[in-house]
Design a protein around this motif. Sequence first.
Motif, PDB file in Angstrom:
ATOM      1  N   GLN A 170      -8.531  -5.294   6.068  1.00 27.76           N
ATOM      2  CA  GLN A 170      -7.188  -4.925   6.508  1.00 27.76           C
ATOM      3  C   GLN A 170      -6.974  -3.422   6.459  1.00 27.76           C
ATOM      4  N   ASN A 171      -7.611  -2.745   5.502  1.00 21.40           N
ATOM      5  CA  ASN A 171      -7.400  -1.314   5.308  1.00 21.40           C
ATOM      6  C   ASN A 171      -8.706  -0.562   5.536  1.00 21.40           C
ATOM      7  N   ASN A 205      -9.095   3.447   5.513  1.00 18.75           N
ATOM      8  CA  ASN A 205      -8.866   4.201   4.280  1.00 18.75           C
ATOM      9  C   ASN A 205      -9.770   3.764   3.137  1.00 18.75           C
TER      10      ASN A 205
END
Length: 234
Positions: A72-73, A76
């Motif tokens: 999802q991320n 980052n």
Amino acid sequence: MNQDLSIIQLVLHASFVVQLVMLLLLAVSIASWAAIFRKIRSLKQVKQLNDDFEREFWSGTSLNDLFAAAAQNARNTGPMERIFASGMREYQKLRERRIQDAGTLLDGARRAMRASFQREMDAVESNLSFLASVGSVSPYVGLFGTVWGIMHAFTGLASLQQVTLATVAPGIAEALVATALGLFAAIPAVIAYNRFARDIDRIANKQETFIEEFSNILQRNLGVHMQTTSPSGH
């Protein structure tokens, strides 16, 4: 005399070739310092992201939750989290194909993590070759400027009948500025290269250790899964 032998005056009165060498070394020095500051910032970010993920990994969070958070991320995430995600992705793909052999599952996950590890290390090691080149080549470029400047100075003195130290000193001083600039560009690059190489080795060792630890966890989970799914003798 002091004004004639100031750095600015020496540069302005140097020959064209020596001035060109000085300009090149100055540009290389600026580029080298820019690369050093970028590398300091990027390595600090890599260490922080790896530490954060490792802390989360050992906190007891399930592997599926960690994989979902990494997916999802993705933009980052740090190198260690991307290595973990690549291993989990390959592991789940093999499980979806209904492959039950534990060795095949582990080898697939480990190969995926190794490939991801190599990509991450290539990214972390970027600009190191530039710093190494600056550290090794800049002194010789400066020495070339010095030799050329001294040759130019003595050629100009050939027509003089009487040569004194006052007539020789400015030309030699102009030439030596090129050597000084070469060392000014090379020394920080060498120091930074050695420091970054040590930091990158630590990052690589930490990520390789994580790959082995995660592989052991997958192996234990597979052992438990095989025991629970095997036919019972009772």
